[in-house]
Design a protein around this motif. Structure first.
Motif, PDB file in Angstrom:
ATOM      1  N   ALA A 103     -40.224  86.711 -93.128  1.00  0.00           N
ATOM      2  CA  ALA A 103     -39.096  85.924 -93.632  1.00  0.00           C
ATOM      3  C   ALA A 103     -39.362  85.436 -95.048  1.00  0.00           C
ATOM      4  O   ALA A 103     -38.465  85.445 -95.908  1.00  0.00           O
ATOM      5  CB  ALA A 103     -38.831  84.736 -92.708  1.00  0.00           C
ATOM      6  N   CYS A 104     -40.598  85.005 -95.307  1.00  0.00           N
ATOM      7  CA  CYS A 104     -40.961  84.540 -96.649  1.00  0.00           C
ATOM      8  C   CYS A 104     -40.863  85.681 -97.655  1.00  0.00           C
ATOM      9  O   CYS A 104     -40.354  85.504 -98.758  1.00  0.00           O
ATOM     10  CB  CYS A 104     -42.373  83.954 -96.619  1.00  0.00           C
ATOM     11  SG  CYS A 104     -42.839  83.063 -98.122  1.00  0.00           S
ATOM     12  N   GLY A 105     -41.344  86.865 -97.258  1.00  0.00           N
ATOM     13  CA  GLY A 105     -41.256  88.023 -98.143  1.00  0.00           C
ATOM     14  C   GLY A 105     -39.821  88.413 -98.425  1.00  0.00           C
ATOM     15  O   GLY A 105     -39.464  88.736 -99.564  1.00  0.00           O
ATOM     16  N   THR A 106     -38.974  88.364 -97.400  1.00  0.00           N
ATOM     17  CA  THR A 106     -37.556  88.693 -97.585  1.00  0.00           C
ATOM     18  C   THR A 106     -36.884  87.691 -98.514  1.00  0.00           C
ATOM     19  O   THR A 106     -36.120  88.072 -99.409  1.00  0.00           O
ATOM     20  CB  THR A 106     -36.836  88.702 -96.222  1.00  0.00           C
ATOM     21  OG1 THR A 106     -37.417  89.694 -95.380  1.00  0.00           O
ATOM     22  CG2 THR A 106     -35.350  89.015 -96.404  1.00  0.00           C
ATOM     23  N   ALA A 153     -26.764  86.877 -94.767  1.00  0.00           N
ATOM     24  CA  ALA A 153     -26.268  86.710 -93.398  1.00  0.00           C
ATOM     25  C   ALA A 153     -27.200  87.398 -92.405  1.00  0.00           C
ATOM     26  O   ALA A 153     -27.507  86.856 -91.330  1.00  0.00           O
ATOM     27  CB  ALA A 153     -24.854  87.276 -93.275  1.00  0.00           C
ATOM     28  N   LYS A 154     -27.684  88.572 -92.764  1.00  0.00           N
ATOM     29  CA  LYS A 154     -28.616  89.306 -91.902  1.00  0.00           C
ATOM     30  C   LYS A 154     -29.924  88.544 -91.735  1.00  0.00           C
ATOM     31  O   LYS A 154     -30.459  88.424 -90.621  1.00  0.00           O
ATOM     32  CB  LYS A 154     -28.884  90.688 -92.503  1.00  0.00           C
ATOM     33  CG  LYS A 154     -29.841  91.539 -91.700  1.00  0.00           C
ATOM     34  CD  LYS A 154     -30.053  92.889 -92.365  1.00  0.00           C
ATOM     35  CE  LYS A 154     -31.069  93.736 -91.600  1.00  0.00           C
ATOM     36  NZ  LYS A 154     -31.291  95.046 -92.260  1.00  0.00           N
ATOM     37  N   THR A 155     -30.439  87.998 -92.843  1.00  0.00           N
ATOM     38  CA  THR A 155     -31.700  87.252 -92.789  1.00  0.00           C
ATOM     39  C   THR A 155     -31.557  85.966 -91.997  1.00  0.00           C
ATOM     40  O   THR A 155     -32.474  85.559 -91.276  1.00  0.00           O
ATOM     41  CB  THR A 155     -32.184  86.940 -94.219  1.00  0.00           C
ATOM     42  OG1 THR A 155     -32.246  88.153 -94.979  1.00  0.00           O
ATOM     43  CG2 THR A 155     -33.560  86.296 -94.200  1.00  0.00           C
ATOM     44  N   LEU A 156     -30.414  85.315 -92.111  1.00  0.00           N
ATOM     45  CA  LEU A 156     -30.177  84.093 -91.343  1.00  0.00           C
ATOM     46  C   LEU A 156     -30.183  84.375 -89.836  1.00  0.00           C
ATOM     47  O   LEU A 156     -30.656  83.563 -89.047  1.00  0.00           O
ATOM     48  CB  LEU A 156     -28.842  83.453 -91.756  1.00  0.00           C
ATOM     49  CG  LEU A 156     -28.846  82.690 -93.080  1.00  0.00           C
ATOM     50  CD1 LEU A 156     -27.428  82.312 -93.481  1.00  0.00           C
ATOM     51  CD2 LEU A 156     -29.727  81.449 -92.994  1.00  0.00           C
ATOM     52  N   ARG A 157     -29.669  85.533 -89.458  1.00  0.00           N
ATOM     53  CA  ARG A 157     -29.700  85.903 -88.033  1.00  0.00           C
ATOM     54  C   ARG A 157     -31.138  86.104 -87.559  1.00  0.00           C
ATOM     55  O   ARG A 157     -31.504  85.708 -86.444  1.00  0.00           O
ATOM     56  CB  ARG A 157     -28.868  87.162 -87.792  1.00  0.00           C
ATOM     57  CG  ARG A 157     -27.359  86.949 -87.916  1.00  0.00           C
ATOM     58  CD  ARG A 157     -26.587  88.131 -87.362  1.00  0.00           C
ATOM     59  NE  ARG A 157     -26.766  89.336 -88.152  1.00  0.00           N
ATOM     60  CZ  ARG A 157     -26.014  89.669 -89.190  1.00  0.00           C
ATOM     61  NH1 ARG A 157     -25.017  88.876 -89.574  1.00  0.00           N
ATOM     62  NH2 ARG A 157     -26.224  90.798 -89.844  1.00  0.00           N
ATOM     63  N   VAL A 158     -31.958  86.715 -88.413  1.00  0.00           N
ATOM     64  CA  VAL A 158     -33.371  86.908 -88.078  1.00  0.00           C
ATOM     65  C   VAL A 158     -34.062  85.554 -87.921  1.00  0.00           C
ATOM     66  O   VAL A 158     -34.853  85.335 -86.986  1.00  0.00           O
ATOM     67  CB  VAL A 158     -34.077  87.748 -89.159  1.00  0.00           C
ATOM     68  CG1 VAL A 158     -35.587  87.782 -88.919  1.00  0.00           C
ATOM     69  CG2 VAL A 158     -33.523  89.166 -89.186  1.00  0.00           C
ATOM     70  N   ILE A 193     -39.027  77.481 -91.084  1.00  0.00           N
ATOM     71  CA  ILE A 193     -37.789  78.221 -90.819  1.00  0.00           C
ATOM     72  C   ILE A 193     -36.586  77.449 -91.340  1.00  0.00           C
ATOM     73  O   ILE A 193     -35.677  78.014 -91.960  1.00  0.00           O
ATOM     74  CB  ILE A 193     -37.642  78.492 -89.312  1.00  0.00           C
ATOM     75  CG1 ILE A 193     -38.703  79.497 -88.849  1.00  0.00           C
ATOM     76  CG2 ILE A 193     -36.249  79.019 -88.977  1.00  0.00           C
ATOM     77  CD1 ILE A 193     -38.772  79.674 -87.346  1.00  0.00           C
ATOM     78  N   SER A 194     -36.593  76.143 -91.121  1.00  0.00           N
ATOM     79  CA  SER A 194     -35.479  75.305 -91.579  1.00  0.00           C
ATOM     80  C   SER A 194     -35.340  75.346 -93.105  1.00  0.00           C
ATOM     81  O   SER A 194     -34.229  75.423 -93.641  1.00  0.00           O
ATOM     82  CB  SER A 194     -35.685  73.873 -91.108  1.00  0.00           C
ATOM     83  OG  SER A 194     -34.638  73.039 -91.547  1.00  0.00           O
ATOM     84  N   LEU A 195     -36.483  75.304 -93.814  1.00  0.00           N
ATOM     85  CA  LEU A 195     -36.432  75.352 -95.276  1.00  0.00           C
ATOM     86  C   LEU A 195     -35.971  76.722 -95.776  1.00  0.00           C
ATOM     87  O   LEU A 195     -35.255  76.823 -96.770  1.00  0.00           O
ATOM     88  CB  LEU A 195     -37.793  74.996 -95.863  1.00  0.00           C
ATOM     89  CG  LEU A 195     -38.095  73.496 -95.955  1.00  0.00           C
ATOM     90  CD1 LEU A 195     -39.518  73.260 -96.462  1.00  0.00           C
ATOM     91  CD2 LEU A 195     -37.101  72.785 -96.872  1.00  0.00           C
ATOM     92  N   PHE A 196     -36.380  77.787 -95.084  1.00  0.00           N
ATOM     93  CA  PHE A 196     -35.880  79.116 -95.438  1.00  0.00           C
ATOM     94  C   PHE A 196     -34.359  79.172 -95.265  1.00  0.00           C
ATOM     95  O   PHE A 196     -33.652  79.759 -96.080  1.00  0.00           O
ATOM     96  CB  PHE A 196     -36.531  80.189 -94.564  1.00  0.00           C
ATOM     97  CG  PHE A 196     -37.962  80.488 -94.922  1.00  0.00           C
ATOM     98  CD1 PHE A 196     -38.468  80.194 -96.171  1.00  0.00           C
ATOM     99  CD2 PHE A 196     -38.813  81.081 -94.002  1.00  0.00           C
ATOM    100  CE1 PHE A 196     -39.787  80.466 -96.513  1.00  0.00           C
ATOM    101  CE2 PHE A 196     -40.134  81.370 -94.324  1.00  0.00           C
ATOM    102  CZ  PHE A 196     -40.616  81.057 -95.577  1.00  0.00           C
ATOM    103  N   GLN A 197     -33.870  78.555 -94.207  1.00  0.00           N
ATOM    104  CA  GLN A 197     -32.425  78.514 -93.977  1.00  0.00           C
ATOM    105  C   GLN A 197     -31.714  77.740 -95.092  1.00  0.00           C
ATOM    106  O   GLN A 197     -30.634  78.141 -95.556  1.00  0.00           O
ATOM    107  CB  GLN A 197     -32.130  77.886 -92.611  1.00  0.00           C
ATOM    108  CG  GLN A 197     -32.544  78.758 -91.437  1.00  0.00           C
ATOM    109  CD  GLN A 197     -32.487  78.039 -90.099  1.00  0.00           C
ATOM    110  OE1 GLN A 197     -32.641  76.813 -90.034  1.00  0.00           O
ATOM    111  NE2 GLN A 197     -32.292  78.780 -89.029  1.00  0.00           N
TER     112      GLN A 197
END
Length: 301
Positions: A103-106, A153-158, A193-197
């Protein structure tokens, strides 16, 4: 939120653990609770406060990971995690770390793509190749933003799936110290995860648009040069708003373009993106170190 409250009710003398004072259970719990509070408060500021708020979150999270790393590296923790009954906890944390690293890499890839587009548009505006040339570059940027929205949107689903799968292995037979370590790991993963969101929400900030009046109505309500627009849009949204407005004027041949307004906003956005990239890089290094430490527990030298 009493993340580690289980420790306080124990008869185990917590302070006997040979760790620096900043790494005692009370300190780690306080740090986690502060980050959780910050995360909740910053959720609304993602729209208004923008990238600086998220950068602060990354900085504080990296500090937390460094502290957890020191605890994981302590002999007491190493010994506890190497017990056969606790290996499952290490494997669980490793599984979570894979998802966080991906997720961080994406997120970093999306940030770099955004930076490239912003720089291309800045170069086009500085060249001043005529309104039609600038217009084509603006259209290219708007087209990129639409594609980026799909990736986001795709990354948020992940991330949502990761959020649901954060380790839940029971801690019934785990001693107090190890319980603290595992809970700190899990909670830090949830905050990550929350901060990535929040970062993805920042990048996908929707620009307000009415069906009837379109951009002209918005322009009357919120002039693009007014500081009041800061209260409605973050750095990404302001640039979207301005570029859509300029595109509308070009289509109607309403006015000549003054690139200075666009360049000023793009410079602000560029600065925010650079700060976010630096924060992600710092966090990525922490996540890698954390994973290596866990792998070393399973495969000691």
């Amino acid at each position: 939120m009493a993340v580690l409250s289980v420790i306080h009710g124990s008869n185990v003398p917590v302070r006997s653990i040979s760790l620096p004072s900043r790494l005692q259970p009370n300190s780690i719990e306080a740090e986690l609770n502060e980050l959780n509070t910050f995360r909740l408060l910053s959720a609304s500021r993602t729209i208004h406060g923008g990238g600086e708020t998220i950068c602060t979150g990354f900085t504080r999270l990296a500090k937390l990971y460094n502290n957890i790393e020191e605890i994981v590296q302590s002999p007491l923790t190493q010994q506890a995690l190497r017990h056969q009954q606790n290996v499952k906890l290490v494997e669980e944390a490793l599984d979570d770390s894979v998802g966080l690293l991906d997720a961080c890499g994406t997120a970093r890839d999306l940030i770099l793509m955004m930076m490239e587009q912003v720089q291309d548009l800045q170069s086009a505006l500085r060249r001043r190749g005529g309104d039609s040339c600038i217009g084509s570059n603006i259209l290219a940027y708007i087209s990129f933003r639409k594609k980026l929205q799909k990736n986001i949107a795709k990354t948020l689903r992940v991330l949502k799936r990761l959020e649901c799968n954060i380790g839940t292995f029971p801690l019934f037979d785990v001693d107090c110290h190890l319980s603290m370590v595992v809970k700190a790991q899990r909670e830090s993963h949830a905050i990550t995860i929350s901060l990535f969101q929040s970062l993805l929400s920042f990048l996908s900030m929707p620009v307000l648009k009415t069906k009837a009046g379109g951009w002209s109505l918005i322009s009357k309500l919120v002039p693009i040069t007014a500081e009041g627009s800061q209260k409605i849009f973050n750095e990404v949204g302001i640039v979207d708003f301005i570029l859509h407005s300029v595109q509308g004027k070009l289509r109607k041949n309403d006015a000549k373009i003054d690139p200075q307004i666009e360049l000023k906003r793009l410079e602000t956005l560029s600065g925010s993106i650079k700060g976010l990239e630096a924060g992600l890089d710092r966090l990525l290094r922490c996540l890698i170190r954390n994973r290596v430490s866990l792998l070393n527990i399973l495969t000691p030298c």
